[in-house]
Motif scaffolding. Structure first.
Motif, PDB file in Angstrom:
ATOM      1  N   HIS A 230       4.210  -3.168   5.111  1.00  0.00           N
ATOM      2  CA  HIS A 230       5.191  -4.109   5.641  1.00  0.00           C
ATOM      3  C   HIS A 230       6.565  -3.454   5.672  1.00  0.00           C
ATOM      4  O   HIS A 230       7.345  -3.537   4.721  1.00  0.00           O
TER       5      HIS A 230
ATOM      6  N   TRP B  82      -5.498  -1.589   4.807  1.00  0.00           N
ATOM      7  CA  TRP B  82      -4.170  -1.254   4.279  1.00  0.00           C
ATOM      8  C   TRP B  82      -3.106  -1.925   5.154  1.00  0.00           C
ATOM      9  O   TRP B  82      -3.160  -1.840   6.366  1.00  0.00           O
ATOM     10  N   ALA B  83      -2.128  -2.541   4.503  1.00  0.00           N
ATOM     11  CA  ALA B  83      -1.026  -3.151   5.255  1.00  0.00           C
ATOM     12  C   ALA B  83       0.290  -2.562   4.762  1.00  0.00           C
ATOM     13  O   ALA B  83       0.544  -2.515   3.556  1.00  0.00           O
TER      14      ALA B  83
ATOM     15  N   THR C  42       0.832  -1.204   0.000  1.00  0.00           N
ATOM     16  CA  THR C  42       0.000   0.000   0.000  1.00  0.00           C
ATOM     17  C   THR C  42       0.867   1.255   0.000  1.00  0.00           C
ATOM     18  O   THR C  42       1.911   1.286   0.637  1.00  0.00           O
TER      19      THR C  42
ATOM     20  N   ASN D  65       3.725  -3.680  10.044  1.00  0.00           N
ATOM     21  CA  ASN D  65       4.488  -4.804  10.579  1.00  0.00           C
ATOM     22  C   ASN D  65       5.528  -5.181   9.529  1.00  0.00           C
ATOM     23  O   ASN D  65       5.273  -5.039   8.343  1.00  0.00           O
TER      24      ASN D  65
ATOM     25  N   PRO E 226       3.658 -10.135   7.320  1.00  0.00           N
ATOM     26  CA  PRO E 226       2.211 -10.339   7.425  1.00  0.00           C
ATOM     27  C   PRO E 226       1.865 -11.070   8.727  1.00  0.00           C
ATOM     28  O   PRO E 226       2.704 -11.786   9.278  1.00  0.00           O
ATOM     29  N   THR E 227       0.640 -10.891   9.193  1.00  0.00           N
ATOM     30  CA  THR E 227       0.168 -11.562  10.413  1.00  0.00           C
ATOM     31  C   THR E 227      -1.203 -12.177  10.117  1.00  0.00           C
ATOM     32  O   THR E 227      -1.764 -11.922   9.047  1.00  0.00           O
TER      33      THR E 227
ATOM     34  N   THR F 268      -7.305  -6.404   6.940  1.00  0.00           N
ATOM     35  CA  THR F 268      -6.986  -4.979   7.007  1.00  0.00           C
ATOM     36  C   THR F 268      -7.262  -4.288   5.673  1.00  0.00           C
ATOM     37  O   THR F 268      -7.153  -4.888   4.611  1.00  0.00           O
TER      38      THR F 268
ATOM     39  N   THR G  53      -3.664  -9.646   8.773  1.00  0.00           N
ATOM     40  CA  THR G  53      -3.415  -8.901   7.529  1.00  0.00           C
ATOM     41  C   THR G  53      -4.593  -9.000   6.555  1.00  0.00           C
ATOM     42  O   THR G  53      -4.970  -8.015   5.922  1.00  0.00           O
TER      43      THR G  53
ATOM     44  N   THR H 191      -9.101  -0.393   8.932  1.00  0.00           N
ATOM     45  CA  THR H 191      -7.968  -0.916   9.705  1.00  0.00           C
ATOM     46  C   THR H 191      -6.668  -0.848   8.904  1.00  0.00           C
ATOM     47  O   THR H 191      -6.659  -1.027   7.691  1.00  0.00           O
ATOM     48  N   VAL H 192      -5.607  -0.588   9.654  1.00  0.00           N
ATOM     49  CA  VAL H 192      -4.271  -0.470   9.059  1.00  0.00           C
ATOM     50  C   VAL H 192      -3.335  -1.378   9.850  1.00  0.00           C
ATOM     51  O   VAL H 192      -3.401  -1.406  11.087  1.00  0.00           O
ATOM     52  N   GLU H 193      -2.474  -2.100   9.150  1.00  0.00           N
ATOM     53  CA  GLU H 193      -1.443  -2.874   9.852  1.00  0.00           C
ATOM     54  C   GLU H 193      -0.066  -2.372   9.443  1.00  0.00           C
ATOM     55  O   GLU H 193       0.197  -2.177   8.253  1.00  0.00           O
TER      56      GLU H 193
END
Ligand code: APR
Length: 247
Positions: free
Chosen positions: A232, A229-230, A2, A217, A220-221, A227, A224, A213-215
């Motif tokens: 990494h 938007w992720a 993203t 990290n 990935p979890t 969400t 993910t 939701t946004v991650e």
């Protein structure tokens, strides 16, 4: 991956932002995540062998030595630009009248050291040690203890005021965290593996209540997939970039 712009827009448009942080946020401060910490002398132990009430009952010396090693590491470390960016985000929210809640699983209090206010500590703190007999709590910011486990004036053993596996989370903190997840319109999960409940449930609750939701990290979890938007990348790089792009 993203790009930042839709997230910046979502941050600008949100009325209520909730952020959950985990060990990944403190990684670049030099604090190993819980799983990384099981190295060196401690490699032969399972976290569950040290972070439980049963382990403390069985071998209070070993458990308190391990926690004190972590406390002394935290003493020598400092918050990183990721912590500072979250404190800046809170200020930005306050200035605009946006609600902001920071929930952490970390026990190092680096968020507070970086200037975050009113942090919800789900798993307690390593800086406070509680007597297992009389309940007296004492902040411990000095060097190593003279003996392990450290003793209270009443003679009882002191333990770190952290939440061990199998223990209840502090009720008020948990209530506030669930409330923030239910009522926010943007939820950010940062540097957490999402494996340990109930903290891991928060992102699902926010999602079910309609929040974006946004991650953030490095990997990935399990969360993910849900969400919006992720990102990494390391939190200490991406958070300053994100927050400073909002000005
Ligand atoms: N930036 C962002 N994320 C990172 C970084 C980084 N620089 N480095 C590591 N991570 C991610 C890892 O990919 C992992 O998903 O941080 C996460 C750390 O996971 P855990 O070690 O499981 O930490 P956390 O989720 O906080 O653990 C929850 O479990 O160990 C118990 O009680 C302890 O509070 C802890 C809880």
């Amino acid at each position: 991956m993203t790009t930042l712009s839709p997230i910046i827009e979502a941050l600008r448009e949100a009325n209520a932002i909730a952020v959950l942080t985990g060990a990944g946020v403190s990684k670049e401060s030099g604090i190993p995540t819980f799983r990384d910490a099981m190295q060196g002398l401690w490699a032969k132990y399972d976290p569950a062998e040290l972070a439980t009430p049963e382990a403390f009952a069985r071998d209070p010396e070993k458990v308190t030595r391990w926690y004190d090693e972590r406390r002394l590491r935290c003493s020598a470390a400092r918050p990183n630009p990721g912590h500072r960016a979250l404190a800046d985000l809170q200020t930005w929210c306050e200035e605009r009248g946006t609600s902001f809640t920071l929930i952490t699983q970390n026990i190092d209090r680096f968020h507070q050291a970086a200037g975050s206010r009113d942090v919800i500590e789900l798993h307690g703190t390593i800086w406070v040690w509680r007597c297992t007999d009389c309940g007296d709590e004492q902040e411990e910011r000095g060097g190593p203890f003279e003996r392990y486990p450290p003793r209270c004036a009443c003679g009882g053993f002191r333990r770190p005021a952290v939440v061990w596996f199998g223990e209840m989370l502090p009720e008020a903190a948990l209530r506030r965290a669930f409330e923030a997840a239910e009522t926010c319109d943007l939820f950010l999960s940062i540097g957490t593996s999402g494996l340990v409940t109930p903290a891991a449930d928060l992102i699902h609750i926010a999602h079910q209540h309609g929040a974006k939701t946004v991650e953030i990290n490095t990997e990935p979890t399990p969360a993910t997939a849900l969400t919006d938007w992720a990102l990494h990348a390391p939190a200490s790089n991406i958070l300053p970039e994100l927050v400073h792009a909002m000005d």
